[in-house]
Design a protein around this motif. Structure first.
Motif, PDB file in Angstrom:
ATOM      1  N   GLU A 106      -0.702  -8.506  -2.715  1.00  0.00           N
ATOM      2  CA  GLU A 106       0.130  -7.330  -3.021  1.00  0.00           C
ATOM      3  C   GLU A 106       0.105  -6.932  -4.490  1.00  0.00           C
ATOM      4  N   ARG A 130      -1.810  -2.389  -1.148  1.00  0.00           N
ATOM      5  CA  ARG A 130      -0.546  -2.087  -0.461  1.00  0.00           C
ATOM      6  C   ARG A 130      -0.866  -1.455   0.896  1.00  0.00           C
ATOM      7  N   LYS A 131       0.173  -1.242   1.700  1.00  0.00           N
ATOM      8  CA  LYS A 131      -0.040  -0.594   3.001  1.00  0.00           C
ATOM      9  C   LYS A 131      -0.544   0.829   2.785  1.00  0.00           C
ATOM     10  N   ASP A 178       4.826   4.631   0.538  1.00  0.00           N
ATOM     11  CA  ASP A 178       5.253   3.602  -0.404  1.00  0.00           C
ATOM     12  C   ASP A 178       6.352   4.102  -1.345  1.00  0.00           C
ATOM     13  N   ILE A 234      -3.826  -0.394  -4.820  1.00  0.00           N
ATOM     14  CA  ILE A 234      -2.693   0.233  -5.525  1.00  0.00           C
ATOM     15  C   ILE A 234      -3.279   1.175  -6.575  1.00  0.00           C
ATOM     16  N   ARG A 255       5.612  -4.963   3.786  1.00  0.00           N
ATOM     17  CA  ARG A 255       5.544  -4.150   5.002  1.00  0.00           C
ATOM     18  C   ARG A 255       5.227  -5.006   6.232  1.00  0.00           C
TER      19      ARG A 255
END
Ligand code: HEM
Length: 458
Positions: A64, A68-69, A91, A332, A402
């Motif tokens: 992370e 990220r998702k 996000d 990210i 998440r």
């Protein structure tokens, strides 16, 4: 020097459009993972998508600090139905944190323990129904378990019995099926076609789901109770950090999202039954454990932590069912920095904003981690053997912030239901030659898997 990411040859202009069947996307991705291994990419409608199907790379992109998702494709489409709810929030949306802090306390191991009796009683109701079917019955495993899941979700989260184990299918089941199938297909079609031809179906499925939720809210208003369940918090609680509550529309969004998320659990259990039928010696050993731990008395919460072999069966089923077939990741963003992102120490490189999808059918069966990866072997998912496995092959509930908010609920529900089914029911495949085929949208379920169900004989 990085290695090019493998890609199927495709066709001029249309790229890899024929490598992925829009009616069974995840099976196509499983096949591609089997062919190309730890990483591959496709190009569709001018867009590149990278797929990660190896355990080490999956672990790397679950870091992370770097990734990220990625909220894109079908997840953005289903926002039509549930807007900025937990699963679909971008996000940077404040709503995610507010909802997360309101909902998460209801889904800790401790909170979910309080739902044990309701989960058990509902599973018993299904078994009683099956006992009434007589000899020579055949039920579609996934349909029965979908009903059980919706009944249990609605009771434990929202305090209402739907009584949907019998009778016609509850409309919510079709609403979820139609909306998730449509959300998966929309990104592969031209926009005009989506709105002109398929818009009405999406709207109607959304209405069905939001009506289910609105009726639960109305029922609670009409029937006040002391029950401080998830519905109570959705309707009344304030986020401890911002002091904000959910709006009426956000309450509906979250009520709808929970059964969509939890519909993965019946896929897991139905596939587990298939693996158990193929491995009768595992049923024998599981019954020995159940008969020793629970015996003839009532099944209580304290038994769960002693059912180690059942836990091994559930984990091995999570591994080999890939009931949640994958999840999306992106680097990210770093403002002003468009340099490529290096993977595996520079072996591969992807664009700074590259969407990547983790394909669990590849990751969970990575031969670099598992010997005989296709064999169903609960022992490898127990005790120290399980602890030793790398983090990358334990991502069936997703990753990091998440990660699945319902994982404790899903874990307890799956353990209870499988324990009861193995202890109390004899299963037989209606078609003894059945080979597992899977399809699904946001989750993967066994196709046409019918079973005969009888009270346990010995
Ligand atoms: C065996 C059962 C289940 C599996 C394998 C599973 C798997 C997953 C996975 C992989 C994710 C991450 C998705 C992503 O990154 O886009 C996720 C998220 C989520 N799941 Fe589950 N799930 C299960 C059961 C449930 C249940 C029972 C609920 C209901 C409480 C639920 C609700 C959610 C929600 C709301 C999210 C979004 C969380 C967030 O982004 O904050 N799931 N699940």
């Amino acid at each position: 020097m990085s290695t090019p990411i493998p890609q199927p040859p495709g066709v001029p202009f249309l790229g890899n459009i024929f490598d992925v069947n829009p009616n069974n996307t995840w099976s196509s991705l499983k096949t591609l993972a089997e062919k190309y291994g730890e990483i591959f990419q496709i190009k569709v409608l001018g867009q590149t998508i990278v797929f990660v199907a190896g355990a080490a790379l999956a672990e790397e992109i679950c870091d992370e600090k770097r990734f990220r998702k990625y909220v894109g494709g079908p997840i953005v489409e289903i926002r039509y139905a549930v807007h900025d709810a937990l699963f679909t929030a971008f996000d940077n949306e404040e709503s995610w944190g507010i909802a997360h802090r309101i909902i998460a306390p209801h889904l800790t191991t401790q909170s979910v323990a309080g739902l044990f009796d309701e989960m058990c009683d509902t599973a018993s109701e299904l078994i009683e129904k099956w006992k009434g079917l007589g000899n020579n019955n055949a039920v579609l495993a996934i349909d029965e378990l979908n009903r059980l899941n919706l009944e249990t979700t609605t009771l434990t989260f929202y305090g209402k019995k739907l009584n949907c184990l019998t009778g016609p299918d509850h409309p919510m089941l079709k609403g979820m099926e139609d909306s998730t199938s449509e959300a998966m297909k929309r990104p592969t079609r031209p926009k005009l076609l989506n709105s002109l031809i398929y818009g009405r179906k999406f709207k109607s499925a959304t209405n069905i789901m939001r009506t289910y939720a609105a009726e639960l809210v109305q029922y609670r208003k009409d029937n006040p109770t002391d029950r401080h369940d998830l519905l109570w918090s959705l309707m009344n609680a304030k986020d401890p950090e911002t002091g904000k509550a959910l709006t009426d529309s956000q309450v509906i969004d979250e009520i709808v999202s929970m059964p969509i998320g939890s519909s993965t659990a019946p896929c897991l259990i139905a596939t587990a039954i298939h693996f158990l039928l193929k491995n009768p010696e595992i049923v024998t050993r599981a019954r020995e454990e159940l008969d020793t731990v629970i015996g003839d008395g009532p099944f209580t919460y304290d038994h769960l932590s002693q059912l180690n072999y059942i836990a091994g069966i559930v984990r091995e089923s999570l591994r080999l069912s890939f009931a949640a077939p994958g999840f999306n990741i992106e680097p990210i963003p770093k403002p002003g920095d468009k340099s490529p992102v290096l993977l595996a120490g520079g072996k591969y490189q992807v664009a700074h904003n590259q969407a990547m999808i983790i394909v669990l059918a590849g990751v969970n069966r990575d031969p670099a981690v598992f010997d005989e990866p296709l064999v169903f072997r609960p022992e490898r998912m127990m005790g120290e053997a399980f602890e030793r496995l790398p983090a990358g092959v334990k991502k069936w509930f997703g990753n990091g912030k998440r990660e699945c908010i319902g994982k404790n609920w899903a874990w307890q529900f799956s353990n209870i239901v499988l324990a009861k089914l193995i202890k109390e029911v004899d299963f037989e495949a209606a078609n003894p030659n059945y080979e597992l085929g899977q399809d699904g949208w946001f989750n993967l379920r066994p196709v046409d898997f019918h079973v005969r169900v009888q009270p346990r004989a010995v």
